[in-house]
Write an enzyme that holds these catalytic residues in place. Structure first.
Site, short mmCIF file in Angstrom:
data_model
loop_
_atom_site.label_atom_id
_atom_site.label_comp_id
_atom_site.label_asym_id
_atom_site.label_seq_id
_atom_site.Cartn_x
_atom_site.Cartn_y
_atom_site.Cartn_z
N ALA A 145 0.78 -1.24 0.14
CA ALA A 145 -0.22 0.01 0.09
C ALA A 145 1.08 1.35 -0.15
O ALA A 145 0.58 2.21 -0.71
CB ALA A 145 -0.89 0.05 0.96
N TYR A 146 1.90 1.29 0.75
CA TYR A 146 2.71 2.39 0.83
C TYR A 146 3.60 2.58 -0.35
O TYR A 146 3.52 3.92 -1.04
CB TYR A 146 3.84 2.15 1.83
#
Length: 235
Positions: A145-146
């Site tokens: 996600a990052y």
């Protein structure tokens, strides 16, 4: 005309050091923070204007934009530096963490750039610098996600560079092993440095020097510069 800068995530690490450096150069600095109030209080003693906002809340982002619009008649430099860093397990178990990753790295920069584009256009060579990551090109499977959120910011860098030209330039910096976190143990540090051709922790000064380079070279827009000691070559 006095130079004006807005730095997000200015309460610690790179954001703090950059804000302090620009204050020493005579800039008026808007120093954003979410929870790192102590660092911004130190900057305020040197003349910075502290702005608190939780970027997971769009209303707070809008209020911060309004505060800058009310206090400045131009903006020379916007540095989208605020960050949060969660692994897969954290975002899989906590929707708030997943939301924060995209809010902080993608939504907030989008809203700040669009909301403050009029002030940037009023400056002589307005500049946006987005702090992305070497993982925006070569994603880590442990921080999906990052990495996705940072990739979104990297893409927006190029899109805004096209849409805001010629009045505003938009560039990015991709940091690597600049400054280890306190929780990083010696084994982790050694592993990272072994993957870094220059084999050293970079420190914050190379990042500040790159901000100055992007500021002073007025023929650069839509560019992304890796400040990583060559680590992207090995990941």
């Amino acid at each position: 005309m006095n130079k004006v800068a807005l730095i997000t995530g200015a309460g610690r690490r790179f954001g703090y050091e950059l804000a302090e450096s620009l204050l020493n150069e005579g800039y008026t600095v808007f120093a954003h923070y979410n929870s790192s109030k102590q660092g911004v209080e130190k900057l305020e003693k040197s003349g910075a204007i502290g702005l608190q906002a939780d970027f997971s809340d769009n209303q707070q982002i809008d209020q911060m934009v309004d505060a800058v619009l009310a206090q400045a008649n131009h903006l020379d430099l916007l540095v989208n530096n605020a960050s949060c860093f969660f692994n897969n397990d954290t975002v899989d178990q906590n929707d708030n963490a997943l939301n924060a990753v995209y809010q902080v790295h993608a939504v907030a920069p989008y809203k700040l750039i669009t909301g403050l584009s009029s002030l940037l256009a009023k400056a002589n060579d307005g500049l946006v610098i987005n702090i992305t990551d070497i993982y925006s090109d070569r994603p880590s499977t442990d921080y999906i996600a990052y990495c996705g959120a940072k990739a979104a910011l990297a893409n927006m860098t190029q899109a805004f560079a096209k849409s805001l030209a010629p009045e505003v330039r938009v560039n990015a910096i991709q940091p690597g092993p600049i400054l280890f976190l306190p929780e990083h143990d010696s084994a982790h540090k050694q592993q990272i440095l072994e993957q870094t051709p220059l084999t050293v922790e970079g420190g914050l000064q190379p990042m500040i020097d790159t901000v100055r380079f992007l500021r002073d070279n007025t023929f650069l827009t839509g560019e992304s510069i890796k400040v990583d000691g060559g680590r992207a070559l090995k990941i």
